[in-house]
Write a protein that holds these residues in place. Structure first.
Motif, PDB file in Angstrom:
ATOM      1  N   GLY A  25     -25.675 134.603 137.273  1.00 53.40           N
ATOM      2  CA  GLY A  25     -24.632 135.725 137.974  1.00 53.40           C
ATOM      3  C   GLY A  25     -24.510 136.963 137.187  1.00 53.40           C
ATOM      4  O   GLY A  25     -25.214 137.239 136.098  1.00 53.40           O
ATOM      5  N   GLY A  26     -23.395 137.826 137.683  1.00 49.89           N
ATOM      6  CA  GLY A  26     -23.479 139.117 136.982  1.00 49.89           C
ATOM      7  C   GLY A  26     -22.163 139.147 136.077  1.00 49.89           C
ATOM      8  O   GLY A  26     -21.618 138.163 135.843  1.00 49.89           O
ATOM      9  N   ASP A  27     -21.832 140.251 135.651  1.00 51.97           N
ATOM     10  CA  ASP A  27     -20.835 140.577 134.833  1.00 51.97           C
ATOM     11  C   ASP A  27     -19.395 139.953 135.213  1.00 51.97           C
ATOM     12  O   ASP A  27     -18.610 139.567 134.766  1.00 51.97           O
ATOM     13  CB  ASP A  27     -20.579 142.081 134.198  1.00 51.97           C
ATOM     14  N   ARG A  28     -19.352 140.232 136.654  1.00 50.41           N
ATOM     15  CA  ARG A  28     -17.958 139.825 137.329  1.00 50.41           C
ATOM     16  C   ARG A  28     -17.732 138.214 137.189  1.00 50.41           C
ATOM     17  O   ARG A  28     -16.785 137.772 137.202  1.00 50.41           O
ATOM     18  CB  ARG A  28     -18.016 140.206 138.784  1.00 50.41           C
ATOM     19  N   ASP A  29     -19.043 137.506 137.412  1.00 48.87           N
ATOM     20  CA  ASP A  29     -19.087 136.136 137.517  1.00 48.87           C
ATOM     21  C   ASP A  29     -18.510 135.595 136.130  1.00 48.87           C
ATOM     22  O   ASP A  29     -18.087 134.464 135.981  1.00 48.87           O
ATOM     23  CB  ASP A  29     -20.616 135.749 138.025  1.00 48.87           C
ATOM     24  N   GLN A  30     -19.001 136.367 134.971  1.00 43.96           N
ATOM     25  CA  GLN A  30     -18.445 135.789 133.800  1.00 43.96           C
ATOM     26  C   GLN A  30     -17.294 135.794 133.377  1.00 43.96           C
ATOM     27  O   GLN A  30     -16.548 135.230 132.925  1.00 43.96           O
ATOM     28  CB  GLN A  30     -19.315 136.571 132.678  1.00 43.96           C
ATOM     29  N   ILE A  31     -16.252 137.024 134.024  1.00 37.18           N
ATOM     30  CA  ILE A  31     -15.040 137.140 134.045  1.00 37.18           C
ATOM     31  C   ILE A  31     -14.393 136.118 134.663  1.00 37.18           C
ATOM     32  O   ILE A  31     -13.406 135.316 134.390  1.00 37.18           O
ATOM     33  CB  ILE A  31     -14.568 138.516 134.372  1.00 37.18           C
ATOM     34  N   LYS A  32     -14.782 135.757 135.845  1.00 32.52           N
ATOM     35  CA  LYS A  32     -14.361 134.493 136.703  1.00 32.52           C
ATOM     36  C   LYS A  32     -14.624 133.152 135.977  1.00 32.52           C
ATOM     37  O   LYS A  32     -13.675 132.469 136.085  1.00 32.52           O
ATOM     38  CB  LYS A  32     -15.146 134.549 138.151  1.00 32.52           C
ATOM     39  N   ALA A  33     -15.670 133.209 135.362  1.00 28.88           N
ATOM     40  CA  ALA A  33     -15.711 131.745 134.510  1.00 28.88           C
ATOM     41  C   ALA A  33     -15.012 131.620 133.513  1.00 28.88           C
ATOM     42  O   ALA A  33     -14.368 130.676 133.218  1.00 28.88           O
ATOM     43  CB  ALA A  33     -17.273 131.839 134.127  1.00 28.88           C
ATOM     44  N   VAL A  34     -14.552 132.715 132.783  1.00 30.51           N
ATOM     45  CA  VAL A  34     -13.546 132.528 131.808  1.00 30.51           C
ATOM     46  C   VAL A  34     -11.991 132.476 132.446  1.00 30.51           C
ATOM     47  O   VAL A  34     -11.500 131.426 131.858  1.00 30.51           O
ATOM     48  CB  VAL A  34     -13.337 133.987 130.921  1.00 30.51           C
ATOM     49  N   ALA A  35     -12.035 133.039 133.586  1.00 29.71           N
ATOM     50  CA  ALA A  35     -10.578 132.674 134.188  1.00 29.71           C
ATOM     51  C   ALA A  35     -10.266 131.250 134.578  1.00 29.71           C
ATOM     52  O   ALA A  35      -9.192 130.968 134.512  1.00 29.71           O
ATOM     53  CB  ALA A  35     -10.353 133.604 135.537  1.00 29.71           C
ATOM     54  N   VAL A  36     -11.461 130.709 135.217  1.00 32.57           N
ATOM     55  CA  VAL A  36     -11.174 129.368 135.604  1.00 32.57           C
ATOM     56  C   VAL A  36     -11.506 128.368 134.473  1.00 32.57           C
ATOM     57  O   VAL A  36     -11.527 127.049 134.573  1.00 32.57           O
ATOM     58  CB  VAL A  36     -12.152 128.864 136.769  1.00 32.57           C
ATOM     59  N   GLY A  37     -11.540 128.668 133.128  1.00 28.55           N
ATOM     60  CA  GLY A  37     -11.707 127.897 132.219  1.00 28.55           C
ATOM     61  C   GLY A  37     -13.136 127.427 131.699  1.00 28.55           C
ATOM     62  O   GLY A  37     -13.200 126.312 130.899  1.00 28.55           O
ATOM     63  N   GLN A  38     -14.142 127.880 132.294  1.00 29.66           N
ATOM     64  CA  GLN A  38     -15.567 127.336 132.208  1.00 29.66           C
ATOM     65  C   GLN A  38     -16.107 127.945 130.775  1.00 29.66           C
ATOM     66  O   GLN A  38     -16.742 127.266 130.139  1.00 29.66           O
ATOM     67  CB  GLN A  38     -16.545 127.906 133.040  1.00 29.66           C
ATOM     68  N   CYS A  39     -15.443 129.067 130.313  1.00 32.01           N
ATOM     69  CA  CYS A  39     -15.831 129.519 128.970  1.00 32.01           C
ATOM     70  C   CYS A  39     -14.519 130.307 128.409  1.00 32.01           C
ATOM     71  O   CYS A  39     -13.540 130.656 129.125  1.00 32.01           O
ATOM     72  CB  CYS A  39     -17.243 130.553 129.074  1.00 32.01           C
ATOM     73  N   ASP A  40     -14.421 130.513 127.070  1.00 36.03           N
ATOM     74  CA  ASP A  40     -13.401 131.315 126.660  1.00 36.03           C
ATOM     75  C   ASP A  40     -13.645 132.828 126.426  1.00 36.03           C
ATOM     76  O   ASP A  40     -12.543 133.846 126.441  1.00 36.03           O
ATOM     77  CB  ASP A  40     -12.847 130.395 125.414  1.00 36.03           C
ATOM     78  N   LEU A  41     -14.828 132.856 126.367  1.00 33.10           N
ATOM     79  CA  LEU A  41     -15.328 134.482 125.889  1.00 33.10           C
ATOM     80  C   LEU A  41     -16.371 134.940 126.803  1.00 33.10           C
ATOM     81  O   LEU A  41     -17.026 133.900 127.430  1.00 33.10           O
ATOM     82  CB  LEU A  41     -15.764 134.563 124.482  1.00 33.10           C
ATOM     83  N   ALA A  42     -16.556 136.036 127.062  1.00 31.19           N
ATOM     84  CA  ALA A  42     -17.821 136.625 127.761  1.00 31.19           C
ATOM     85  C   ALA A  42     -18.051 138.046 127.285  1.00 31.19           C
ATOM     86  O   ALA A  42     -17.143 138.719 126.936  1.00 31.19           O
ATOM     87  CB  ALA A  42     -17.600 136.605 129.262  1.00 31.19           C
ATOM     88  N   LEU A  43     -19.194 138.451 127.388  1.00 32.05           N
ATOM     89  CA  LEU A  43     -19.785 139.721 127.188  1.00 32.05           C
ATOM     90  C   LEU A  43     -20.019 140.532 128.622  1.00 32.05           C
ATOM     91  O   LEU A  43     -20.720 140.028 129.534  1.00 32.05           O
ATOM     92  CB  LEU A  43     -21.035 139.753 126.433  1.00 32.05           C
ATOM     93  N   VAL A  44     -19.297 141.603 128.787  1.00 34.05           N
ATOM     94  CA  VAL A  44     -19.366 142.466 129.842  1.00 34.05           C
ATOM     95  C   VAL A  44     -19.008 143.718 129.682  1.00 34.05           C
ATOM     96  O   VAL A  44     -18.613 144.160 128.766  1.00 34.05           O
ATOM     97  CB  VAL A  44     -18.299 142.071 131.146  1.00 34.05           C
ATOM     98  N   ASN A  45     -19.783 144.676 130.642  1.00 35.78           N
ATOM     99  CA  ASN A  45     -19.369 146.069 130.695  1.00 35.78           C
ATOM    100  C   ASN A  45     -17.926 146.382 131.457  1.00 35.78           C
ATOM    101  O   ASN A  45     -17.352 145.744 132.122  1.00 35.78           O
ATOM    102  CB  ASN A  45     -20.377 146.780 131.652  1.00 35.78           C
ATOM    103  N   THR A  46     -17.455 147.420 130.300  1.00 31.72           N
ATOM    104  CA  THR A  46     -15.705 147.690 130.695  1.00 31.72           C
ATOM    105  C   THR A  46     -15.540 147.790 132.243  1.00 31.72           C
ATOM    106  O   THR A  46     -14.468 147.483 132.643  1.00 31.72           O
ATOM    107  CB  THR A  46     -15.414 148.973 130.004  1.00 31.72           C
ATOM    108  N   TYR A  47     -16.453 148.501 132.991  1.00 33.79           N
ATOM    109  CA  TYR A  47     -15.935 148.997 134.328  1.00 33.79           C
ATOM    110  C   TYR A  47     -15.742 147.722 135.283  1.00 33.79           C
ATOM    111  O   TYR A  47     -15.095 148.097 136.267  1.00 33.79           O
ATOM    112  CB  TYR A  47     -16.901 150.060 134.835  1.00 33.79           C
ATOM    113  N   TYR A  48     -16.342 146.803 134.821  1.00 29.82           N
ATOM    114  CA  TYR A  48     -16.428 145.564 135.746  1.00 29.82           C
ATOM    115  C   TYR A  48     -14.990 144.948 135.784  1.00 29.82           C
ATOM    116  O   TYR A  48     -14.395 144.591 136.692  1.00 29.82           O
ATOM    117  CB  TYR A  48     -17.376 144.623 135.492  1.00 29.82           C
ATOM    118  N   LEU A  49     -14.398 145.178 134.649  1.00 24.48           N
ATOM    119  CA  LEU A  49     -12.915 144.581 134.459  1.00 24.48           C
ATOM    120  C   LEU A  49     -12.198 145.478 135.169  1.00 24.48           C
ATOM    121  O   LEU A  49     -11.287 144.917 135.684  1.00 24.48           O
ATOM    122  CB  LEU A  49     -12.827 144.345 133.010  1.00 24.48           C
ATOM    123  N   GLY A  50     -12.168 146.805 135.135  1.00 25.51           N
ATOM    124  CA  GLY A  50     -11.498 147.704 135.917  1.00 25.51           C
ATOM    125  C   GLY A  50     -11.613 147.623 137.241  1.00 25.51           C
ATOM    126  O   GLY A  50     -10.270 147.495 137.906  1.00 25.51           O
ATOM    127  N   GLY A  51     -12.632 147.509 137.798  1.00 29.23           N
ATOM    128  CA  GLY A  51     -12.829 147.253 139.080  1.00 29.23           C
ATOM    129  C   GLY A  51     -12.106 146.096 139.576  1.00 29.23           C
ATOM    130  O   GLY A  51     -11.718 146.044 140.632  1.00 29.23           O
TER     131      GLY A  51
END
Ligand code: FE
Length: 340
Positions: free
Chosen positions: A199-225
């Protein structure tokens, strides 16, 4: 009567001439930035300058390939893309030409543009750590390097090594820490992955949110978006994570650009330079921050509340051309480390 007729036909001749000049002013862009993001800005440029903008959008690597195949016959005047490593790849493949512009040189800091004028940064983004608010204490976090520590075993999500964002991050680590140390680090990081990269950076944020992982590396603007997304699922996921700026006690957080260069084949060079200058204007720079949560390339431009809340941060001052220089080494290194 004859005199009047003559004047009228002369006048209409002048009008036709004026119209053909108006039509002739155009600029052709190959853009890896999505149309919804960039089109309103280009429309504003057309309104101000009268120059028509023709936009072709596509995948960044596909557009580079297309420029290569079209060669001198390419209709493109301007290549708009993301990540300095790609801009350098375009330069090395002889797809760009150097240009001079007082405005661009004055407003874009030296480290965010090519010294010879082959490419210019237009906005900034950082690759940061996001963490699950309910499971990670930010005091446990410090640097990119520290993500290889055993305490993060099975807890980290990140996209594939084939993506240029990760390649540029690893290139920055090579530049700072050397190849050997970075390879050790990459092996440690891969050992801490919660899952095979996907997946892309947004998918890493979603994976953290559902507890698949605790940390992710992503670009700032994906979180803003995602925080401002119209999709509830994205908004809720983003609300469960927080941003951590790595390496604030030493060299600063890894930074990259979106940018552009004039193509070697450009027939509308003057208009293309004018458009680049417009993209660095106050109005355009504010727009990057408001619409896409990217940091302005120029200091002193207002940013919105979301980015203000992320706070000020120490930026890695590594010259960005190093990211392109170490790109191939970074790709080989991630491969050796087993980063899929
Ligand atoms: Fe992106």
């Amino acid at each position: 009567m004859i005199r009047i007729k003559l004047t009228t036909s002369l006048l209409s001749g002048v009008l036709i001439f004026a119209q053909s000049i108006a039509i002739a002013a155009e600029v052709n862009i190959y853009s890896a930035r999505n149309e919804a993001l960039i089109k309103p800005l280009l429309d504003r440029f057309t309104q101000q300058s009268g120059t028509q903008v023709n936009l072709v959008t596509g995948d960044a690597d596909a557009l580079l390939k297309r420029l290569e195949i079209e060669g001198d016959n390419s209709p493109a005047d301007l290549l708009l893309t993301i990540d300095v490593a790609r801009l350098q790849r375009a330069q090395e493949s002889n797809l760009l030409q150097p240009v001079t512009s007082e405005i661009l040189i004055n407003v874009i800091p030296e480290s965010y543009r090519d010294r010879e004028g082959y490419w210019f940064g237009l906005s900034l983004r950082s690759r940061v750590i996001v963490y699950a608010k309910d499971r990670v204490n930010p005091e446990q976090l410090s640097s990119y390097e520290a993500l290889a520590a055993p305490e993060w075993k099975g807890r980290i999500c990140v996209r594939s090594s084939s993506h240029v964002y990760n390649q540029s991050l690893v290139a920055s680590l090579i530049a700072h820490d050397g190849i050997e140390a970075t390879e050790q680090w990459a092996k440690g990081l891969v050992g801490n992955f919660a899952r095979t990269p996907q997946g892309g950076d947004r998918d890493q944020i979603k994976a953290v949110a559902v507890g698949q992982c605790d940390l992710a590396l992503v670009n700032t603007y994906y979180l803003g978006g995602m925080l401002h997304s119209e999709l509830d699922e994205e908004k809720q996921a983003a609300d469960k994570v927080a941003l951590f700026w790595p390496n604030q006690d030493d060299r600063g957080a890894h930074i990259n650009i979106s940018g552009a260069g004039i193509t070697r084949s450009a027939r509308n060079k003057t208009e293309a330079i004018k458009l680049l200058e417009f993209m660095t204007s106050d109005a355009a720079q504010v727009w990057y921050a408001e619409q896409n949560y990217e940091y302005p390339i120029r200091p002193g431009i207002a940013i919105g509340d979301t980015m203000k809340q992320w706070g000020e941060f120490v930026v890695d001052r590594l010259n960005l051309d190093q990211l392109g220089q170490y790109n191939a080494e970074a790709v080989r290194l991630m491969d050796r480390a087993g980063w899929k």
